[in-house]
Motif scaffolding. Structure first.
Motif, PDB file in Angstrom:
ATOM      1  N   THR A  90       0.819  -1.215   0.000  1.00  0.00           N
ATOM      2  CA  THR A  90       0.000   0.000   0.000  1.00  0.00           C
ATOM      3  C   THR A  90       0.847   1.256   0.000  1.00  0.00           C
ATOM      4  OG1 THR A  90      -0.201   0.016   2.371  1.00  0.00           O
ATOM      5  CG2 THR A  90      -1.932  -1.105   1.152  1.00  0.00           C
ATOM      6  N   ILE A  91       2.085   1.123   0.437  1.00  0.00           N
ATOM      7  CA  ILE A  91       2.915   2.329   0.476  1.00  0.00           C
ATOM      8  C   ILE A  91       3.434   2.670  -0.913  1.00  0.00           C
ATOM      9  CG2 ILE A  91       4.608   3.546   1.890  1.00  0.00           C
ATOM     10  CD1 ILE A  91       4.697   1.332   3.763  1.00  0.00           C
ATOM     11  N   LEU A  92       3.026   1.882  -1.894  1.00  0.00           N
ATOM     12  CA  LEU A  92       3.533   2.148  -3.237  1.00  0.00           C
ATOM     13  C   LEU A  92       3.114   3.532  -3.713  1.00  0.00           C
ATOM     14  CD1 LEU A  92       2.049   1.926  -6.328  1.00  0.00           C
ATOM     15  CD2 LEU A  92       0.947   0.060  -5.144  1.00  0.00           C
ATOM     16  N   LEU A  93       1.983   4.037  -3.158  1.00  0.00           N
ATOM     17  CA  LEU A  93       1.527   5.352  -3.595  1.00  0.00           C
ATOM     18  C   LEU A  93       2.546   6.425  -3.268  1.00  0.00           C
ATOM     19  CD1 LEU A  93      -2.250   5.240  -2.857  1.00  0.00           C
ATOM     20  CD2 LEU A  93      -1.160   5.633  -5.038  1.00  0.00           C
ATOM     21  N   ARG A 149      -9.573   4.914  -2.277  1.00  0.00           N
ATOM     22  CA  ARG A 149      -9.257   3.493  -2.225  1.00  0.00           C
ATOM     23  C   ARG A 149      -9.241   2.902  -3.632  1.00  0.00           C
ATOM     24  NH1 ARG A 149     -11.758   0.025   2.026  1.00  0.00           N
ATOM     25  NH2 ARG A 149     -12.376   2.050   2.792  1.00  0.00           N
ATOM     26  N   ALA A 150     -10.203   3.303  -4.439  1.00  0.00           N
ATOM     27  CA  ALA A 150     -10.276   2.779  -5.809  1.00  0.00           C
ATOM     28  C   ALA A 150      -9.026   3.180  -6.589  1.00  0.00           C
ATOM     29  CB  ALA A 150     -11.521   3.308  -6.505  1.00  0.00           C
ATOM     30  N   LEU A 151      -8.568   4.409  -6.356  1.00  0.00           N
ATOM     31  CA  LEU A 151      -7.370   4.878  -7.052  1.00  0.00           C
ATOM     32  C   LEU A 151      -6.168   4.023  -6.664  1.00  0.00           C
ATOM     33  CD1 LEU A 151      -6.247   7.348  -8.806  1.00  0.00           C
ATOM     34  CD2 LEU A 151      -5.337   8.134  -6.639  1.00  0.00           C
ATOM     35  N   ARG A 152      -6.080   3.752  -5.373  1.00  0.00           N
ATOM     36  CA  ARG A 152      -4.955   2.967  -4.891  1.00  0.00           C
ATOM     37  C   ARG A 152      -4.994   1.565  -5.492  1.00  0.00           C
ATOM     38  NH1 ARG A 152      -5.445   1.779   0.997  1.00  0.00           N
ATOM     39  NH2 ARG A 152      -6.479   0.001   0.054  1.00  0.00           N
ATOM     40  N   ASP A 153      -6.187   0.955  -5.475  1.00  0.00           N
ATOM     41  CA  ASP A 153      -6.309  -0.399  -6.014  1.00  0.00           C
ATOM     42  C   ASP A 153      -5.968  -0.425  -7.499  1.00  0.00           C
ATOM     43  OD1 ASP A 153      -7.044  -1.090  -3.531  1.00  0.00           O
ATOM     44  OD2 ASP A 153      -9.193  -1.278  -3.940  1.00  0.00           O
TER      45      ASP A 153
ATOM     46  N   VAL B  41      -0.436   9.339   6.665  1.00  0.00           N
ATOM     47  CA  VAL B  41       0.684   9.750   5.798  1.00  0.00           C
ATOM     48  C   VAL B  41       0.451   9.248   4.381  1.00  0.00           C
ATOM     49  CG1 VAL B  41       3.126   9.351   5.318  1.00  0.00           C
ATOM     50  CG2 VAL B  41       2.397   9.924   7.623  1.00  0.00           C
ATOM     51  N   GLU B  42      -0.017   8.008   4.297  1.00  0.00           N
ATOM     52  CA  GLU B  42      -0.267   7.430   2.981  1.00  0.00           C
ATOM     53  C   GLU B  42      -1.341   8.223   2.234  1.00  0.00           C
ATOM     54  OE1 GLU B  42      -1.578   3.281   2.937  1.00  0.00           O
ATOM     55  OE2 GLU B  42      -2.414   3.784   0.982  1.00  0.00           O
ATOM     56  N   LEU B  43      -2.392   8.593   2.954  1.00  0.00           N
ATOM     57  CA  LEU B  43      -3.458   9.377   2.328  1.00  0.00           C
ATOM     58  C   LEU B  43      -2.932  10.710   1.818  1.00  0.00           C
ATOM     59  CD1 LEU B  43      -6.520   8.819   4.687  1.00  0.00           C
ATOM     60  CD2 LEU B  43      -6.396   8.304   2.257  1.00  0.00           C
ATOM     61  N   LEU B  44      -2.098  11.318   2.641  1.00  0.00           N
ATOM     62  CA  LEU B  44      -1.549  12.619   2.281  1.00  0.00           C
ATOM     63  C   LEU B  44      -0.666  12.505   1.046  1.00  0.00           C
ATOM     64  CD1 LEU B  44      -2.011  15.267   3.740  1.00  0.00           C
ATOM     65  CD2 LEU B  44       0.234  15.028   4.759  1.00  0.00           C
ATOM     66  N   GLN B  45       0.125  11.419   1.008  1.00  0.00           N
ATOM     67  CA  GLN B  45       1.005  11.237  -0.142  1.00  0.00           C
ATOM     68  C   GLN B  45       0.213  11.010  -1.419  1.00  0.00           C
ATOM     69  OE1 GLN B  45       3.299   8.281   1.714  1.00  0.00           O
ATOM     70  NE2 GLN B  45       5.090   9.573   2.016  1.00  0.00           N
TER      71      GLN B  45
END
Lengths: 161, 251
Positions: A90-93, A149-153, B41-45
């Motif tokens: 998930t940290i790939l973003l 969430r959809a963007l991340r997926d 932090v992830e959301l912010l990034q």
């Protein structure tokens, strides 16, 4: 002329191509001028003009098509979303580069794409978004959360493929 | 409050949309909860990634721009009363002005937030430092001359006798690559930083006088004689107000 640039950027993201984006913006300005009397002073002008653009898009051919192919999720239930767990995946973003972010955004259903654009790019408040999209403030929050969430997926899927 | 209840509020938190009380409580929670902190932090990034990727992605070309300007300036029907022309142009100009202003306001709000959080960071860095001050003195006649030749301006310090405030010392600080003075005061157990920078280092994003909170610190700020003052600390807003008026009276 910052308004034109911004509206155009938004229109292009919605419509997906230059020609339609130009038509959308042109029609929006024409409608805004014609209907300026319907704008109530003291209300949010920005929300008003983005709303015109967005409604124009939704009734356009592309807009109708995209709305028809996208099943609306049930947003009435205000269920609490489970906490996302930060895993290496998930940290790939964090490293979400422009190209990937753009592709992912492009693939999102239009109601997710538009709310992300209004919030992140136009930096609208929830209240402004609620006025632009004509949805209750509570729905703004839940839809934004789903959209992210959809963007991340989508980005994850893109990266894997 | 358990994580489950906060998780639904993280989006509103990174968007700056939580009511102040909730925001304070959530900040408190984030300090102790690695999972929620990582999520926010992830959301912010992700928020920043979208912002960077989607802003100004598509620009109208010159021909289209000209066409729109014509739509806005020309009367929609040539047979209409001629007076339409200036009326339409005026409306168009007003529309654009309103929008430009609201965008500018919005941009300013973001910059102002960045500025205030940077000051809060500077204050926290001082609190956390093993050597919080470069000149240790409670004597204003020692502290003020110490800055000579170190910063490109000078300022006055108030007489603190008879007040609950004690001058602890001072150090050089930097904001937007410009040097300024940081004075550290103590009131009871609270430490307060007073930052003084040139107006031009700060820019025009702040109102002339401003009071508020940043990361739960109270902040007061004002501009006088080309200098911008910031008073920041965890002391009560009342104490900050008192120290601010002391400083103002000496300038």
């Amino acid at each position: 002329m910052p308004l034109l640039d911004r509206l155009y950027n938004f229109a292009h993201w919605l419509a997906g191509n230059r020609e339609e984006a130009e038509d959308l913006v042109e029609e929006t300005f024409a409608k805004a001028l014609k209907g300026f009397s319907s704008f109530q002073p003291g209300t949010n002008f920005r929300a008003w003009i983005y709303r015109i653009l967005r409604n124009t898009f939704l009734t356009s051919r592309t807009g109708l098509k995209s709305a028809a192919t996208v099943p609306l999720d049930s947003e009435a239930d205000n269920d609490t979303l489970p906490a996302t767990q930060s895993t290496p995946e998930t940290i790939l973003l964090e490293r979400l580069d422009h190209q990937l972010a753009r592709e992912a955004l492009d693939q999102l259903p239009v109601h997710y794409r538009e709310i992300l654009l209004l919030c992140e790019v136009e930096e609208m408040s929830y209240q402004e978004i609620s006025a632009t999209l004509a949805i209750p403030a509570g729905t703004v929050m839940s839809r934004l959360s789903r959209a992210r969430r959809a963007l991340r997926d989508t980005a994850q899927k893109l990266q894997r493929s | 409050m358990a994580c489950g209840l906060w998780a639904g509020k993280l989006d509103a938190y990174v968007d700056g949309e939580l009511p102040p009380a909730d925001e304070r409580a959530l900040r408190e929670h984030l300090r102790g909860c690695a999972s929620c902190a990582a999520d926010s932090v992830e959301l912010l990034q992700a928020k920043r990634a979208v912002q960077a990727a989607a802003s100004k992605r598509f620009l109208p070309d010159a021909g289209f721009r000209a066409r729109i300007q014509k739509t806005l300036a020309a009367p929609r029907s040539p047979r209409r009363n001629f007076n339409w022309l200036p009326a339409l142009a005026a409306i168009a100009a007003a529309l654009l002005a309103v929008v430009a202003l609201s965008f500018a306001y919005n941009r300013n709000r973001v910059r102002e937030r960045q500025l205030m959080s940077e000051l809060a960071d500077l204050h926290v860095a001082t609190l956390a430092s093993a050597n919080p001050v470069d000149v240790v003195s409670s004597d204003r006649h020692t502290v003020k001359p110490w800055f000579q030749g170190k910063i490109p301006f000078t300022f006055n310090l108030p007489e603190l006798a008879g007040t609950p405030f004690v001058l602890v010392g001072a150090r050089i600080s930097y904001l937007n690559q410009a040097p300024g003075a940081e004075l550290i005061f103590r009131v009871r157990q609270h430490q307060i930083s007073v930052f003084i920078f040139q107006d031009r280092a700060v820019g025009t994003v702040l109102a002339k006088e401003r009071a508020g909170t940043e990361l739960s610190f109270n902040v007061q700020s004002w501009s006088r004689n080309g200098l911008r003052y910031f008073v920041i600390g965890d002391a009560s807003a009342d104490d900050l107000e008192k120290l601010s008026s002391l400083l103002k009276s000496s300038t």
